[in-house]
Design a protein around this motif. Structure first.
Motif, mmCIF file in Angstrom:
data_model
loop_
_atom_site.group_PDB
_atom_site.id
_atom_site.type_symbol
_atom_site.label_atom_id
_atom_site.label_comp_id
_atom_site.label_asym_id
_atom_site.label_seq_id
_atom_site.Cartn_x
_atom_site.Cartn_y
_atom_site.Cartn_z
ATOM 1 N N ARG A 87 0.884 -1.174 -0.016
ATOM 2 C CA ARG A 87 -0.094 -0.008 0.043
ATOM 3 C C ARG A 87 0.825 1.297 0.103
ATOM 4 N N SER A 88 0.543 2.328 -1.006
ATOM 5 C CA SER A 88 1.327 3.605 -0.917
ATOM 6 C C SER A 88 0.767 4.339 0.150
ATOM 7 N N ALA A 89 1.561 4.992 1.298
ATOM 8 C CA ALA A 89 1.133 5.664 2.082
ATOM 9 C C ALA A 89 1.894 7.117 2.151
ATOM 10 N N ALA A 90 1.483 8.149 2.797
ATOM 11 C CA ALA A 90 2.175 9.127 2.564
ATOM 12 C C ALA A 90 1.558 10.048 3.592
ATOM 13 N N PHE A 91 2.575 11.254 4.243
ATOM 14 C CA PHE A 91 2.078 11.909 5.446
ATOM 15 C C PHE A 91 1.113 13.064 4.701
ATOM 16 N N LEU A 92 -0.021 13.186 5.274
ATOM 17 C CA LEU A 92 -0.849 13.984 4.820
ATOM 18 C C LEU A 92 -1.578 14.702 6.070
ATOM 19 N N PRO A 93 -1.081 15.572 6.747
ATOM 20 C CA PRO A 93 -1.453 16.176 7.902
ATOM 21 C C PRO A 93 -2.785 16.612 7.871
ATOM 22 N N HIS A 94 -3.536 17.081 9.318
ATOM 23 C CA HIS A 94 -4.628 17.467 9.322
ATOM 24 C C HIS A 94 -4.463 19.164 9.080
ATOM 25 N N ALA A 95 -5.547 19.609 8.795
ATOM 26 C CA ALA A 95 -5.580 21.080 8.740
ATOM 27 C C ALA A 95 -6.744 21.652 9.138
ATOM 28 N N GLY A 96 -6.944 23.101 9.186
ATOM 29 C CA GLY A 96 -7.865 23.659 10.078
ATOM 30 C C GLY A 96 -8.622 24.526 9.127
ATOM 31 N N MET A 97 -9.728 24.914 9.681
ATOM 32 C CA MET A 97 -10.592 26.049 9.012
ATOM 33 C C MET A 97 -11.250 26.590 10.065
ATOM 34 N N ALA A 98 -11.939 27.808 9.781
ATOM 35 C CA ALA A 98 -12.628 28.933 10.729
ATOM 36 C C ALA A 98 -13.847 29.592 10.108
ATOM 37 N N VAL A 99 -14.628 30.074 11.071
ATOM 38 C CA VAL A 99 -15.817 30.568 10.507
ATOM 39 C C VAL A 99 -15.444 32.056 9.995
ATOM 40 N N ARG A 100 -16.018 32.124 8.690
ATOM 41 C CA ARG A 100 -15.674 33.361 7.974
ATOM 42 C C ARG A 100 -16.136 34.649 8.790
ATOM 43 N N GLY A 101 -15.349 35.533 8.447
ATOM 44 C CA GLY A 101 -15.661 36.881 9.072
ATOM 45 C C GLY A 101 -14.515 37.400 10.192
ATOM 46 N N GLU A 102 -14.917 38.410 10.861
ATOM 47 C CA GLU A 102 -14.006 39.155 11.574
ATOM 48 C C GLU A 102 -13.748 38.293 12.772
ATOM 49 N N THR A 103 -12.352 38.243 13.448
ATOM 50 C CA THR A 103 -12.166 37.247 14.443
ATOM 51 C C THR A 103 -12.364 38.228 15.614
ATOM 52 N N THR A 104 -13.025 37.482 16.346
ATOM 53 C CA THR A 104 -13.236 38.271 17.836
ATOM 54 C C THR A 104 -11.950 38.539 18.827
ATOM 55 N N PRO A 105 -11.861 39.764 19.127
ATOM 56 C CA PRO A 105 -10.707 39.827 20.144
ATOM 57 C C PRO A 105 -10.692 39.275 21.428
ATOM 58 N N MET A 106 -9.559 39.171 21.943
ATOM 59 C CA MET A 106 -9.409 38.206 23.182
ATOM 60 C C MET A 106 -10.323 38.732 24.509
ATOM 61 N N ASN A 107 -10.453 39.946 24.604
ATOM 62 C CA ASN A 107 -11.172 40.750 25.736
ATOM 63 C C ASN A 107 -12.693 40.621 25.588
ATOM 64 N N ARG A 108 -13.076 40.099 24.435
ATOM 65 C CA ARG A 108 -14.597 39.917 24.113
ATOM 66 C C ARG A 108 -15.115 38.587 24.019
ATOM 67 N N ARG A 109 -14.080 37.562 24.349
ATOM 68 C CA ARG A 109 -14.410 36.172 24.023
ATOM 69 C C ARG A 109 -15.196 35.912 25.515
ATOM 70 N N THR A 110 -16.309 34.942 25.462
ATOM 71 C CA THR A 110 -16.877 34.546 26.460
ATOM 72 C C THR A 110 -16.717 33.151 27.033
ATOM 73 N N ILE A 111 -15.829 32.418 26.238
ATOM 74 C CA ILE A 111 -15.387 31.388 26.955
ATOM 75 C C ILE A 111 -13.962 30.995 27.403
#
Length: 395
Positions: free
Chosen positions: A127-151
């Motif tokens: 079997r041919s195997a290769a390293f294919l790491p995970h990747a990420g995604m995020a919700v589109r739009g402006e990123t909430t600054p740290m001081n406005r995060r609720t969790i």
């Protein structure tokens, strides 16, 4: 423009289905004709027929879904002369049955470098195997600054009681119990130890050298040990945070059945679909990652956390150290000393400015090289390499 076929299947929390949609969007945006075959839809054979009504450059799925589809004449992919590429989201031992049906020229992408070695060894290089790491995604739009995060600290995943998992193998014959217990001890004591290395160490200690078929059978049935180790590491990390009084939000199946749900400063939430979880990460200051059997790879939780503008706190391994060489872009903690994480987070959570610096640098790292847009390029490279090697093989 080339035609690409993407195959969907069942998915807990809709994770792989959401990721496949993202990949399809990326490939469509770059000029490819994308056909999606959803095996959950009873009409999928018609969709498959439409996809293969013209030449297909390659087929892609997660967790080898659809790899075994065949007619009386054999694999539909071999008949079509196309390349099947898959990305395994977990250790290959969870997907051995499908991988045994791997078609000629298939490429098995693994999210951990030790998994690549496992596939090549377990299948004796067929079997041919290769390293294919995970990747990420995020919700589109402006990123909430740290001081406005609720969790404050968010952890997502299914609750599993490690003691219940281990109880299942205590009823096995004594020799099996010793092997399973020994492998679990090795993995918990040494986070750099792979599943295979743990098995080999215990077999050597027991003076056992089983023939290839028995050795393969043991590995195929070792998944309860992996589940136990993963659940134990989660329990230890979360217990350390609870004991230190760090506020926690737990999202996923069965947390309401755990003792954590009754702990002070802990909020347990039912499972949410993957897109909603990404929205939760936009509200989190810190996202906790506890690695499964990935001694030299990553989890998409790491990259999604960073891309969502949160600080990722994770146990470490060589791959993650290479990915985040600057300690100011992630918070690492020793797997065997989660109390160190509790001390670090208790301090950081009082300092939004410092958290913001880590979050910004972590996001920059992931935006550069760890999005699914990056992985589409890697998949294309693997397809091309497979074709070249196939031509050399066939002379």
């Amino acid at each position: 423009m080339s035609r690409i076929c993407l195959i969907k299947g069942q998915s807990q929390y809709d994770t792989t289905r959401t990721l496949l949609d993202r990949l399809g969007t990326v490939w469509s945006r770059t000029g490819h004709e994308v056909h999606v075959v959803d095996l959950v839809d009873s009409n999928w054979p018609a969709a498959m027929g439409e996809a293969f009504s013209a030449e297909v450059a390659f087929v892609f799925s997660f967790n080898a879904v659809g790899m075994d589809i065949a007619t009386e004449s054999g694999s539909i992919y071999e008949q079509a002369g196309t390349t099947f590429v898959t990305s395994l989201m977990d250790h290959p031992v969870y997907h051995l049955e499908r991988l045994r049906t791997a078609v000629r020229g298939a490429v098995i992408g693994c999210v951990d470098r030790t998994h690549v070695r496992f596939v090549r060894s377990h299948f004796k290089g067929t079997r041919s195997a290769a390293f294919l790491p995970h990747a990420g995604m995020a919700v589109r739009g402006e990123t909430t600054p740290m001081n406005r995060r609720t969790i404050d600290v968010l952890f997502s995943g299914t609750y599993v009681d490690p003691d219940s998992v281990r109880k299942a193998w205590t009823e096995a014959p004594a020799a099996v119990r010793r092997i399973y217990d020994g492998v679990a001890e090795h993995l918990l004591a040494d986070p750099t130890c792979s599943l295979v290395q743990g098995v080999e160490a215990v077999l050597e200690r027991e003076g056992l050298a089983p023939e290839d078929t028995l050795h393969a059978a043991l590995l195929a049935n070792i998944t309860p040990v992996d589940t136990f180790v993963r659940a134990s590491r989660r329990r230890d990390a979360l217990s350390a945070l609870v004991e230190a009084g760090v506020p926690l939000d737990l999202v996923g199946d069965s947390w309401e059945n755990s003792s954590f749900a009754r702990a002070p400063r802990v909020r347990a939430h039912p499972a949410v679909p993957y897109p909603i979880l990404l929205e939760w990460m936009q509200r989190a200051r810190v996202v906790l990652n506890v690695l499964p059997a990935f001694p030299d790879g990553s989890h998409d939780r790491v990259f999604c956390a960073c891309l969502s503008g949160a600080v990722c706190a994770s146990d470490e391994n060589p791959y993650l150290r290479e990915t985040f060489p600057d300690d100011d872009s992630i918070v690492f903690f020793p797997t065997r000393s989660p109390e160190a994480l509790a001390d670090t987070l208790a301090t950081l959570l009082r300092d939004d400015a410092s958290l913001q610096v880590v979050a910004d640098r972590g996001r920059a790292v992931c935006e550069t090289a760890h999005t699914w847009e990056n992985r589409t390029a890697r998949i294309t490279e693997l397809v091309e390499a497979s074709r070249i090697l196939g031509a050399l093989r066939d002379g």
